[in-house]
Design a protein around this motif. Sequence first.
Motif, PDB file in Angstrom:
ATOM      1  N   ASP A  34      -8.882   3.613 -10.121  1.00 19.00           N
ATOM      2  CA  ASP A  34      -9.598   2.344 -10.300  1.00 19.00           C
ATOM      3  C   ASP A  34      -9.248   1.713 -11.646  1.00 19.00           C
ATOM      4  O   ASP A  34      -9.914   0.802 -12.098  1.00 19.00           O
ATOM      5  CB  ASP A  34     -11.113   2.580 -10.182  1.00 19.00           C
ATOM      6  CG  ASP A  34     -11.656   3.450 -11.317  1.00 19.00           C
ATOM      7  OD1 ASP A  34     -10.862   3.869 -12.189  1.00 19.00           O
ATOM      8  OD2 ASP A  34     -12.873   3.707 -11.327  1.00 19.00           O
ATOM      9  N   SER A  40      -3.913   9.394  -0.818  1.00 19.27           N
ATOM     10  CA  SER A  40      -4.777   9.169  -1.983  1.00 19.27           C
ATOM     11  C   SER A  40      -5.498   7.822  -1.842  1.00 19.27           C
ATOM     12  O   SER A  40      -6.666   7.697  -2.206  1.00 19.27           O
ATOM     13  CB  SER A  40      -3.984   9.272  -3.291  1.00 19.27           C
ATOM     14  OG  SER A  40      -3.005   8.280  -3.359  1.00 19.27           O
ATOM     15  N   THR A  41      -4.816   6.835  -1.282  1.00 22.06           N
ATOM     16  CA  THR A  41      -5.471   5.536  -1.091  1.00 22.06           C
ATOM     17  C   THR A  41      -6.583   5.639  -0.044  1.00 22.06           C
ATOM     18  O   THR A  41      -7.679   5.082  -0.218  1.00 22.06           O
ATOM     19  CB  THR A  41      -4.438   4.476  -0.673  1.00 22.06           C
ATOM     20  OG1 THR A  41      -3.410   4.444  -1.658  1.00 22.06           O
ATOM     21  CG2 THR A  41      -5.064   3.097  -0.556  1.00 22.06           C
ATOM     22  N   GLU A  45      -5.910   0.865 -12.641  1.00 27.41           N
ATOM     23  CA  GLU A  45      -4.632   0.155 -12.731  1.00 27.41           C
ATOM     24  C   GLU A  45      -4.868  -1.341 -12.897  1.00 27.41           C
ATOM     25  O   GLU A  45      -4.263  -2.018 -13.703  1.00 27.41           O
ATOM     26  CB  GLU A  45      -3.797   0.426 -11.481  1.00 27.41           C
ATOM     27  CG  GLU A  45      -3.318   1.872 -11.410  1.00 27.41           C
ATOM     28  CD  GLU A  45      -2.944   2.292 -10.000  1.00 27.41           C
ATOM     29  OE1 GLU A  45      -2.488   1.435  -9.232  1.00 27.41           O
ATOM     30  OE2 GLU A  45      -3.132   3.476  -9.668  1.00 27.41           O
ATOM     31  N   THR A  83      -0.867   8.981  -7.219  1.00 26.02           N
ATOM     32  CA  THR A  83      -2.231   8.839  -7.713  1.00 26.02           C
ATOM     33  C   THR A  83      -2.718   7.425  -7.435  1.00 26.02           C
ATOM     34  O   THR A  83      -1.985   6.463  -7.672  1.00 26.02           O
ATOM     35  CB  THR A  83      -2.272   9.113  -9.231  1.00 26.02           C
ATOM     36  OG1 THR A  83      -1.760  10.421  -9.468  1.00 26.02           O
ATOM     37  CG2 THR A  83      -3.681   9.015  -9.776  1.00 26.02           C
ATOM     38  N   SER A  84      -3.904   7.325  -6.887  1.00 28.53           N
ATOM     39  CA  SER A  84      -4.560   6.013  -6.789  1.00 28.53           C
ATOM     40  C   SER A  84      -5.733   6.055  -7.744  1.00 28.53           C
ATOM     41  O   SER A  84      -6.383   7.087  -7.879  1.00 28.53           O
ATOM     42  CB  SER A  84      -5.101   5.763  -5.380  1.00 28.53           C
ATOM     43  OG  SER A  84      -4.055   5.706  -4.464  1.00 28.53           O
ATOM     44  N   GLY A  89       0.855   9.120  -1.319  1.00 22.11           N
ATOM     45  CA  GLY A  89       0.301   7.827  -1.725  1.00 22.11           C
ATOM     46  C   GLY A  89      -0.706   7.298  -0.711  1.00 22.11           C
ATOM     47  O   GLY A  89      -1.789   6.822  -1.072  1.00 22.11           O
ATOM     48  N   ASP A 108       4.290   6.906  -8.973  1.00 17.77           N
ATOM     49  CA  ASP A 108       4.503   7.449  -7.636  1.00 17.77           C
ATOM     50  C   ASP A 108       5.792   8.248  -7.686  1.00 17.77           C
ATOM     51  O   ASP A 108       6.867   7.700  -7.920  1.00 17.77           O
ATOM     52  CB  ASP A 108       4.606   6.325  -6.599  1.00 17.77           C
ATOM     53  CG  ASP A 108       3.271   5.621  -6.425  1.00 17.77           C
ATOM     54  OD1 ASP A 108       2.237   6.319  -6.504  1.00 17.77           O
ATOM     55  OD2 ASP A 108       3.258   4.396  -6.228  1.00 17.77           O
ATOM     56  N   SER A 138     -10.124   8.380  -9.885  1.00 14.91           N
ATOM     57  CA  SER A 138      -8.727   8.557  -9.497  1.00 14.91           C
ATOM     58  C   SER A 138      -8.597   9.700  -8.502  1.00 14.91           C
ATOM     59  O   SER A 138      -9.420  10.618  -8.474  1.00 14.91           O
ATOM     60  CB  SER A 138      -7.827   8.788 -10.715  1.00 14.91           C
ATOM     61  OG  SER A 138      -7.721  10.153 -11.030  1.00 14.91           O
ATOM     62  N   GLY A 143       0.790  -1.225   0.000  1.00 11.42           N
ATOM     63  CA  GLY A 143       0.000   0.000   0.000  1.00 11.42           C
ATOM     64  C   GLY A 143       0.821   1.272   0.000  1.00 11.42           C
ATOM     65  O   GLY A 143       0.330   2.328  -0.373  1.00 11.42           O
ATOM     66  N   VAL A 196      -8.593  -1.637  -5.389  1.00 12.82           N
ATOM     67  CA  VAL A 196      -8.626  -1.019  -4.056  1.00 12.82           C
ATOM     68  C   VAL A 196      -9.893  -1.494  -3.360  1.00 12.82           C
ATOM     69  O   VAL A 196     -10.997  -1.241  -3.844  1.00 12.82           O
ATOM     70  CB  VAL A 196      -8.628   0.530  -4.165  1.00 12.82           C
ATOM     71  CG1 VAL A 196      -8.612   1.170  -2.784  1.00 12.82           C
ATOM     72  CG2 VAL A 196      -7.451   1.007  -5.002  1.00 12.82           C
ATOM     73  N   SER A 243      -5.402  12.136  -6.957  1.00 14.03           N
ATOM     74  CA  SER A 243      -3.973  12.500  -6.946  1.00 14.03           C
ATOM     75  C   SER A 243      -3.741  13.475  -5.799  1.00 14.03           C
ATOM     76  O   SER A 243      -4.550  14.384  -5.597  1.00 14.03           O
ATOM     77  CB  SER A 243      -3.571  13.202  -8.241  1.00 14.03           C
ATOM     78  OG  SER A 243      -3.835  12.364  -9.338  1.00 14.03           O
TER      79      SER A 243
END
Lengths: 357, 298
Positions: B221, B265-266, B223, B218-219, B262, B178, B250, B149, B236, B252
């Motif tokens: 949906d 954002s998650t 990836e 950035t996380s 990171g 990242d 997303s 994570g 996620v 960021s």
Amino acid sequence: MGLAGRAILAAALSMPILETARAETVPESAVISYKYLDYQESQLGEDRIGVKARAWSVLLPFAGDWSVQATYTKDAVSGASPRFWSKAAASMRDNREAKDISVTRYFSHDTLTIGASLSDENDYRSEGFSFAGTHSTEDKNTTFNYGFAVTNDDISSNGLQENKRKVDWALGITQILTSKDIVQLTVTDVQGKGYFTDPYKLFDLRPDSRHQNTAQVRWNHFIEGSDATLRLSYRYYTDSWSIKAHTLGVEYVQPLPGGWVLTPSLRVHDQSAAEFYVNPADFPWTATYSSLDQRLSAFGARTYGFKVSKTFDANWTVDVKYEKYLQRSGWRLFGQGSPDIDPFDAKMFQLGVSYRF
Amino acid sequence: MSDTPFRFNFSAMGSPCELLICADSRAKAELAAEAGVAEVKRIEHKYSRYRPDSLVSAINARAGSGEWSEFDNETAWLLNFADTLYSNSEGLFDITSGVLRRVWNFDKALIPSLAALEAVLPLIAWSRVEIKNKAIRLPEAGMEIDFGGFGKEYAADSAAVALQKKGIAHGYVNLGGDIRVIGPQPGDSSPWKMAIQDPRQRDEIVATIPVFQGGLATSGDYEKYFEHDGRRYCHVMNPKTGVPVSYWQSVSIVAPLAIVAGSCSTITMLMEEKGGDWMKKSGFSYLGISNDGNRVSS
């Protein structure tokens, strides 16, 4: 800033590894390495001096700004001295143990290292102490280095009780020149007093002082496209025994995919004879000092080398190196070689393994 | 002498990686790059759950056995950081939630049965992980932890420090999106302009974010995901329900460190509709794109 954001940032900033950069780099991981070396001289197809050496060494960073390095070497020397005229000296065998340790402190633009060494064999004991440092400019383009060492040798052989002391100075500067070039200039000065004579050699009687100077230029050039580095070096050597020597070195370091690095190398050496070197054919000689040691004669020499190294897992490195040394009176670049010396060769095989953790 | 940018590409942690190093010589940039790459690989080696010899694998292998696994200072810090994330996200950021990978198969695009989900949910329990005297143990067989994570972001920060230690003051580290910026562009000190990928059109850029220094992560949906009955299931996942989140396309965030950007954002992704407020309150710069395509930014 909200509570959650602040808490997360505070937790992140407490991480020691994310501390602000320190300029002089402390080694970030410890390294253990082992080296095995097999050196064998030969002349006219007969083996002369051979050395088998094993060395274990460890480099350990500690307390943030410090590192300690220690090496233990054990070697066994065997065989006969190089022949002069056509007789071989008495055969010999000896074991040597050497230990050295040094501690380095890293500062923002400087490093300081102190070291001690001890080497023991049944008729020879050597103790040394050294101090060295580096200083880098703000932009890190220029680094100065300096070193000082004293060595005390005690020789006891066949009822002989002798001593030799050396004081060693070194000064150097390394300059990053362009995007692809680094040059380094180093000068050294060694003043020695005491017993230089080789007790194992017939008719060997040398002056009781020796003053040696060297000046060396090294140039590393990065070759774009092939990612290789060309390393050129030239060393000029002169001493109070009238030996003057030139050594030119070329190495080509080629990294390949998969962690392989190939390094072919060539070294060319030229030297004049010591003033008391005597030609065996001129026997009997009458000067105060004399030596038949062919390392003090006038000769030219070439060393061909090839090294292969491979890194596994980013932590293990194994390297294998082979060198062939050829010494000939007739290969002088400047002047005449000493007469009546048989071609002298040596080969060196080295295996190294290191692990970083 | 003016610094020139040198770019080094490599791959690590399953992502394309890039070091942009400004130095006055190729030789100096090379030296720095070597140190930066080595640092990334070191962290990958030490913490990857895919490596059977990693510390994380060793800890997981002992789950339920009663045996303790000792750890070093660096790991202590990462565990402490994980704990901070857990307690500041209402328990949504949970480093034991990797067990959900066992039931969600993204390659086969299958939604797990309720029974399968219910079987793994009890294994997600950071609060039950025992830590004492620099040793850790997972109380139940099948439990696992991983630093996935924030591992990549941590590596970006550490690599940036490794570059700084080599005297680099301008450039950035980009590990699969990242990013940790060391310092602005040389010369005019202008910020680096970082492109943010459009979450629905792979080759389009939805925004460029200027970054002088610090972390950008950035996380999204996009990836790793699959679609089923018109719904997108991304990687996620809410550790309490075991189901992928769906509110954000997303998120960021720009923060002083990549690891902070990171994780925030998650957490925003995990908080779903409440994430907008959470992100705003975090105090960092952000750009969020919700599932209806609307953008919110600071």
